[in-house]
Design a protein around this motif. Structure first.
Motif, PDB file in Angstrom:
ATOM      1  N   GLN A  31       0.833  -1.207   0.000  1.00  0.00           N
ATOM      2  CA  GLN A  31       0.000   0.000   0.000  1.00  0.00           C
ATOM      3  C   GLN A  31       0.869   1.260   0.000  1.00  0.00           C
ATOM      4  OE1 GLN A  31      -2.696  -1.977   3.413  1.00  0.00           O
ATOM      5  NE2 GLN A  31      -3.332   0.102   2.915  1.00  0.00           N
ATOM      6  N   GLY A  32       0.334   2.298  -0.607  1.00  0.00           N
ATOM      7  CA  GLY A  32       0.981   3.594  -0.570  1.00  0.00           C
ATOM      8  C   GLY A  32       2.125   3.754  -1.562  1.00  0.00           C
ATOM      9  N   PHE A  33       2.615   5.000  -1.661  1.00  0.00           N
ATOM     10  CA  PHE A  33       3.733   5.353  -2.523  1.00  0.00           C
ATOM     11  C   PHE A  33       4.651   6.284  -1.750  1.00  0.00           C
ATOM     12  CE2 PHE A  33       0.340   4.266  -5.408  1.00  0.00           C
ATOM     13  CZ  PHE A  33       0.962   3.660  -6.495  1.00  0.00           C
ATOM     14  N   ASP A  34       5.938   6.242  -2.070  1.00  0.00           N
ATOM     15  CA  ASP A  34       6.841   7.209  -1.456  1.00  0.00           C
ATOM     16  C   ASP A  34       6.815   8.498  -2.274  1.00  0.00           C
ATOM     17  OD1 ASP A  34       8.528   6.885  -3.655  1.00  0.00           O
ATOM     18  OD2 ASP A  34      10.172   5.984  -2.526  1.00  0.00           O
ATOM     19  N   ARG A  35       7.620   9.446  -1.904  1.00  0.00           N
ATOM     20  CA  ARG A  35       7.581  10.759  -2.558  1.00  0.00           C
ATOM     21  C   ARG A  35       8.074  10.709  -4.006  1.00  0.00           C
ATOM     22  NH1 ARG A  35       6.420  14.865   1.078  1.00  0.00           N
ATOM     23  NH2 ARG A  35       6.730  14.332   3.294  1.00  0.00           N
ATOM     24  N   GLN A  36       8.738   9.636  -4.389  1.00  0.00           N
ATOM     25  CA  GLN A  36       9.182   9.471  -5.772  1.00  0.00           C
ATOM     26  C   GLN A  36       8.190   8.636  -6.589  1.00  0.00           C
ATOM     27  OE1 GLN A  36      13.377   8.548  -6.442  1.00  0.00           O
ATOM     28  NE2 GLN A  36      13.842   9.040  -4.319  1.00  0.00           N
ATOM     29  N   LEU A  66      11.643   8.636   7.721  1.00  0.00           N
ATOM     30  CA  LEU A  66      10.413   8.193   7.057  1.00  0.00           C
ATOM     31  C   LEU A  66       9.610   9.373   6.526  1.00  0.00           C
ATOM     32  CD1 LEU A  66       9.150   5.201   9.256  1.00  0.00           C
ATOM     33  CD2 LEU A  66      10.532   5.176   7.172  1.00  0.00           C
ATOM     34  N   ARG A  67       9.561  10.463   7.292  1.00  0.00           N
ATOM     35  CA  ARG A  67       8.808  11.646   6.840  1.00  0.00           C
ATOM     36  C   ARG A  67       9.455  12.267   5.598  1.00  0.00           C
ATOM     37  NH1 ARG A  67       3.741  12.846   9.274  1.00  0.00           N
ATOM     38  NH2 ARG A  67       3.757  11.784  11.288  1.00  0.00           N
ATOM     39  N   GLU A  68      10.751  12.213   5.535  1.00  0.00           N
ATOM     40  CA  GLU A  68      11.434  12.762   4.370  1.00  0.00           C
ATOM     41  C   GLU A  68      11.139  11.939   3.114  1.00  0.00           C
ATOM     42  OE1 GLU A  68      15.857  14.403   3.172  1.00  0.00           O
ATOM     43  OE2 GLU A  68      15.717  12.724   4.558  1.00  0.00           O
ATOM     44  N   ALA A  69      10.974  10.637   3.285  1.00  0.00           N
ATOM     45  CA  ALA A  69      10.781   9.751   2.134  1.00  0.00           C
ATOM     46  C   ALA A  69       9.313   9.546   1.772  1.00  0.00           C
ATOM     47  CB  ALA A  69      11.420   8.394   2.424  1.00  0.00           C
ATOM     48  N   ILE A  70       8.422   9.681   2.759  1.00  0.00           N
ATOM     49  CA  ILE A  70       7.009   9.318   2.560  1.00  0.00           C
ATOM     50  C   ILE A  70       6.115  10.404   3.149  1.00  0.00           C
ATOM     51  CG2 ILE A  70       5.278   7.526   2.978  1.00  0.00           C
ATOM     52  CD1 ILE A  70       7.674   5.638   3.694  1.00  0.00           C
ATOM     53  N   ASP A  71       5.117  10.848   2.396  1.00  0.00           N
ATOM     54  CA  ASP A  71       4.222  11.869   2.933  1.00  0.00           C
ATOM     55  C   ASP A  71       3.188  11.248   3.878  1.00  0.00           C
ATOM     56  OD1 ASP A  71       1.904  10.960   1.494  1.00  0.00           O
ATOM     57  OD2 ASP A  71       2.488  12.132  -0.250  1.00  0.00           O
ATOM     58  N   ASP A  72       2.469  12.102   4.593  1.00  0.00           N
ATOM     59  CA  ASP A  72       1.534  11.643   5.635  1.00  0.00           C
ATOM     60  C   ASP A  72       0.487  10.672   5.114  1.00  0.00           C
ATOM     61  OD1 ASP A  72       2.689  12.888   7.728  1.00  0.00           O
ATOM     62  OD2 ASP A  72       1.147  14.419   8.020  1.00  0.00           O
ATOM     63  N   ASN A  73      -0.030  10.934   3.929  1.00  0.00           N
ATOM     64  CA  ASN A  73      -1.105  10.097   3.398  1.00  0.00           C
ATOM     65  C   ASN A  73      -0.642   8.700   3.030  1.00  0.00           C
ATOM     66  OD1 ASN A  73      -3.100  12.109   3.615  1.00  0.00           O
ATOM     67  ND2 ASN A  73      -2.537  12.980   1.635  1.00  0.00           N
ATOM     68  N   ASN A  74       0.643   8.524   2.846  1.00  0.00           N
ATOM     69  CA  ASN A  74       1.173   7.226   2.448  1.00  0.00           C
ATOM     70  C   ASN A  74       2.002   6.546   3.533  1.00  0.00           C
ATOM     71  OD1 ASN A  74       0.622   6.802  -0.650  1.00  0.00           O
ATOM     72  ND2 ASN A  74       1.133   8.969  -0.412  1.00  0.00           N
ATOM     73  N   ALA A  81       2.308   4.732   7.019  1.00  0.00           N
ATOM     74  CA  ALA A  81       1.417   3.911   7.838  1.00  0.00           C
ATOM     75  C   ALA A  81       1.140   4.565   9.194  1.00  0.00           C
ATOM     76  CB  ALA A  81       2.024   2.528   8.036  1.00  0.00           C
ATOM     77  N   GLU A  82      -0.069   4.339   9.689  1.00  0.00           N
ATOM     78  CA  GLU A  82      -0.483   4.922  10.963  1.00  0.00           C
ATOM     79  C   GLU A  82       0.474   4.567  12.096  1.00  0.00           C
ATOM     80  OE1 GLU A  82      -5.353   5.160  10.533  1.00  0.00           O
ATOM     81  OE2 GLU A  82      -4.414   3.338  11.336  1.00  0.00           O
ATOM     82  N   VAL A  83       0.993   3.351  12.068  1.00  0.00           N
ATOM     83  CA  VAL A  83       1.878   2.896  13.140  1.00  0.00           C
ATOM     84  C   VAL A  83       3.136   3.753  13.240  1.00  0.00           C
ATOM     85  CG1 VAL A  83       3.111   1.206  11.703  1.00  0.00           C
ATOM     86  CG2 VAL A  83       2.929   0.829  14.175  1.00  0.00           C
ATOM     87  N   TYR A  84       3.463   4.494  12.177  1.00  0.00           N
ATOM     88  CA  TYR A  84       4.640   5.367  12.177  1.00  0.00           C
ATOM     89  C   TYR A  84       4.246   6.845  12.218  1.00  0.00           C
ATOM     90  CZ  TYR A  84       6.408   0.886  10.620  1.00  0.00           C
ATOM     91  OH  TYR A  84       6.670  -0.458  10.523  1.00  0.00           O
ATOM     92  N   GLY A  85       2.986   7.114  12.566  1.00  0.00           N
ATOM     93  CA  GLY A  85       2.524   8.479  12.714  1.00  0.00           C
ATOM     94  C   GLY A  85       1.878   9.076  11.486  1.00  0.00           C
ATOM     95  N   GLY A  86       1.680   8.272  10.441  1.00  0.00           N
ATOM     96  CA  GLY A  86       1.038   8.755   9.225  1.00  0.00           C
ATOM     97  C   GLY A  86      -0.462   8.514   9.238  1.00  0.00           C
ATOM     98  N   LYS A  87      -1.081   8.627   8.055  1.00  0.00           N
ATOM     99  CA  LYS A  87      -2.534   8.496   7.943  1.00  0.00           C
ATOM    100  C   LYS A  87      -2.968   7.232   7.208  1.00  0.00           C
ATOM    101  CE  LYS A  87      -3.127  13.524   7.889  1.00  0.00           C
ATOM    102  NZ  LYS A  87      -3.632  14.705   7.110  1.00  0.00           N
ATOM    103  N   LEU A  88      -2.013   6.436   6.728  1.00  0.00           N
ATOM    104  CA  LEU A  88      -2.362   5.259   5.939  1.00  0.00           C
ATOM    105  C   LEU A  88      -2.730   4.088   6.843  1.00  0.00           C
ATOM    106  CD1 LEU A  88      -2.464   3.932   3.081  1.00  0.00           C
ATOM    107  CD2 LEU A  88      -0.103   3.190   3.489  1.00  0.00           C
ATOM    108  N   LYS A  89      -3.954   3.625   6.697  1.00  0.00           N
ATOM    109  CA  LYS A  89      -4.416   2.466   7.465  1.00  0.00           C
ATOM    110  C   LYS A  89      -4.055   1.203   6.688  1.00  0.00           C
ATOM    111  CE  LYS A  89      -8.515   0.388   9.584  1.00  0.00           C
ATOM    112  NZ  LYS A  89      -7.875   0.267  10.917  1.00  0.00           N
ATOM    113  N   LEU A  90      -3.248   0.360   7.281  1.00  0.00           N
ATOM    114  CA  LEU A  90      -2.856  -0.876   6.616  1.00  0.00           C
ATOM    115  C   LEU A  90      -4.013  -1.862   6.666  1.00  0.00           C
ATOM    116  CD1 LEU A  90       0.819  -1.312   7.874  1.00  0.00           C
ATOM    117  CD2 LEU A  90       0.006  -0.324   5.727  1.00  0.00           C
ATOM    118  N   VAL A  91      -4.381  -2.363   5.498  1.00  0.00           N
ATOM    119  CA  VAL A  91      -5.529  -3.268   5.388  1.00  0.00           C
ATOM    120  C   VAL A  91      -5.020  -4.698   5.306  1.00  0.00           C
ATOM    121  CG1 VAL A  91      -7.534  -3.898   3.998  1.00  0.00           C
ATOM    122  CG2 VAL A  91      -6.833  -1.492   4.181  1.00  0.00           C
TER     123      VAL A  91
END
Length: 255
Positions: A100-105, A230-238, A240-250
């Motif tokens: 799930q998700g994409f990094d900033r690249q 992780l914040r530098e490589a991945i934005d909040d929407n991508n 995972a929540e467990v690392y303070g982001g918004k992506l819910k792992l399904v």
């Protein structure tokens, strides 16, 4: 040189695709296709990845492609069809990998949880199918995204990993062999986080089997640098929540 500088160089290299390189791709195709007509089904970017994986040595790259084509016939006999969920039911049930998700690249992300892999419960053949299952679906995400990206990234979380409960050298080497031999130049970056000291014993065994191009893609992240890295490589929407982001792992498991 840190991983950020390497990524900038790799990004420039990926975009280059100069005339000389494409001529080598054409030469590689001619050599391989003369020995195995199935090569005509592979696109130029695929052949370019094999060429780059062998540092533009056409002889070595052609041997690599021929080995891949034979593997593809053996492991994907039904016209290259994807492995199904049912084929890897036990692996999916362990919920150790999320695609799930994409990094900033715009590289598709894999979130991997190493402490959820138990060698005592795994069947090696099914594990190999699972590696192909994950890589095929990740490559499909790359194609569907349309951003021109060819590589994926991963966050490998080793919190709770134990040498006796989770270490599985045979599986690690099998997965590495599949990725390096049949999906070359697909891996962009792996962030290894929450790494226990005991893991380094397993790493020392596996490390010599990692090719030089791939070794540079593993980044060990200290706990104190985890949030910033992780914040530098991945934005909040991508992220995972467990690392303070918004992506819910399904859950990938079959219910």
């Amino acid at each position: 040189m840190d991983y950020r500088q390497r990524e900038q160089e790799e990004e420039h290299f990926d975009d280059a695709g100069d005339v000389t390189e494409w001529k080598k791709v054409a030469e590689l195709r001619a050599i391989v296709q003369a020995q195995d007509p199935a090569c005509k089904e592979e696109d130029d970017r695929s052949l370019r990845r094999f060429l780059r994986a062998r540092d533009h040595n056409i002889g070595k790259a052609s041997a690599m492609v021929l080995s891949y084509l034979q593997w593809k016939r053996d492991e994907k006999p039904c016209g290259g069809a994807m492995i199904t969920d049912e084929d890897v039911r036990n692996e999916l049930a362990q919920e150790k990998l999320y695609m799930q998700g994409f990094d900033r690249q715009r590289r598709p992300l894999l979130y991997v949880f190493g402490a959820r892999h138990f060698p005592a419960r795994r069947d090696l053949d099914e594990f190999k199918r699972y590696v192909v299952y994950a890589l095929d679906r990740t490559c499909a995400r790359l194609a569907a995204d349309g951003a021109g990206q060819e590589k994926f990234a991963a966050v490998a979380d080793l919190r709770g990993w134990g040498y006796y409960s989770n270490c599985d050298i045979r599986a690690y080497l099998a997965g590495l062999e599949i990725m390096q031999s049949y999906y070359p130049e697909r891996l962009g970056r792996v962030f290894l986080i929450h790494v226990p000291y005991v893991f380094m014993a397993a790493w020392k065994i596996v490390y010599p089997f990692i090719d030089d191009n791939t070794k540079k893609k593993f980044v060990f992240v200290a706990d104190k640098d985890l949030h910033a890295t992780l914040r530098e490589a991945i934005d909040d929407n991508n992220l995972a929540e467990v690392y303070g982001g918004k992506l819910k792992l399904v859950s990938p498991a079959i219910l």
